[in-house]
Design a protein around this motif. Structure first.
Motif, mmCIF file in Angstrom:
data_model
loop_
_atom_site.group_PDB
_atom_site.id
_atom_site.type_symbol
_atom_site.label_atom_id
_atom_site.label_comp_id
_atom_site.label_asym_id
_atom_site.label_seq_id
_atom_site.Cartn_x
_atom_site.Cartn_y
_atom_site.Cartn_z
ATOM 1 N N LYS A 198 0.881 -1.102 0.084
ATOM 2 C CA LYS A 198 -0.071 -0.065 0.010
ATOM 3 C C LYS A 198 0.856 1.347 0.025
ATOM 4 N N PHE A 199 0.622 2.203 -0.996
ATOM 5 C CA PHE A 199 1.586 3.401 -1.021
ATOM 6 C C PHE A 199 0.735 4.597 -0.271
ATOM 7 N N PRO A 200 1.335 4.956 1.028
ATOM 8 C CA PRO A 200 0.604 5.971 1.719
ATOM 9 C C PRO A 200 0.338 7.229 0.753
ATOM 10 N N SER A 201 1.093 7.704 -0.086
ATOM 11 C CA SER A 201 0.624 8.801 -0.737
ATOM 12 C C SER A 201 -0.445 8.952 -1.568
ATOM 13 N N ASN A 202 -0.939 7.807 -1.979
ATOM 14 C CA ASN A 202 -2.247 7.771 -2.953
ATOM 15 C C ASN A 202 -3.248 6.611 -2.266
ATOM 16 N N ASN A 203 -2.722 5.682 -1.344
ATOM 17 C CA ASN A 203 -3.623 4.688 -0.636
ATOM 18 C C ASN A 203 -3.619 3.748 -1.879
ATOM 19 N N LYS A 204 -3.039 3.573 -2.922
ATOM 20 C CA LYS A 204 -3.180 2.657 -3.892
ATOM 21 C C LYS A 204 -2.539 1.244 -3.271
ATOM 22 N N GLU A 205 -3.209 0.228 -3.767
ATOM 23 C CA GLU A 205 -2.477 -1.009 -3.397
ATOM 24 C C GLU A 205 -2.136 -1.880 -4.603
#
Length: 122
Positions: free
Chosen positions: A60-67
């Motif tokens: 999970k990327f914290p910058s855009n919440n993309k998984e």
């Protein structure tokens, strides 16, 4: 890639909601847990990987919440073994500020790819 996705959908391995999320958004965060597992199993089956060896991890990327699914070391090792990929360190270099390694990954029929990894020592 579009042909691979089409084949997965046609086989009924993954429903179209999953494909839409992955293909158009590059993101699995909006999928249910069941859909994520369905996708995980379909990818493992397609690549001939043992899902119990955890070849992928959800990142999970914290910058855009993309998984996204990320291939782990275990997954890379399975793929390397299946495809008889060999690895060779071509060059190592240590400076005051960085350490770099140049590596070649080769297939039996002569195809190869070179890559360089660099890490800061500060």
């Amino acid at each position: 890639m579009a042909e691979e996705i089409k084949e997965i959908v046609e086989k009924g391995a993954v429903d179209s909601t999953i494909i839409e999320s992955i293909l158009f958004k590059g993101d699995i965060s909006g999928l249910t847990q069941h859909q994520k597992l369905q996708y995980y199993r379909a990818i493992c089956e397609r690549q001939g990987l043992d899902p119990l060896m955890q070849p992928f991890q959800v990142i999970k990327f914290p910058s855009n919440n993309k998984e996204v699914l990320y291939c782990t070391k275990a997954g890379a090792e399975q793929l390397n073994k299946q495809n008889a990929v060999s690895h060779e360190i071509k060059k190592k270099e240590l400076t005051d500020e960085t350490y770099s390694v140049e590596v070649r990954a080769s297939l039996p029929k002569g195809r190869f790819v070179d890559d360089v990894g660099i890490v800061s020592l500060k």
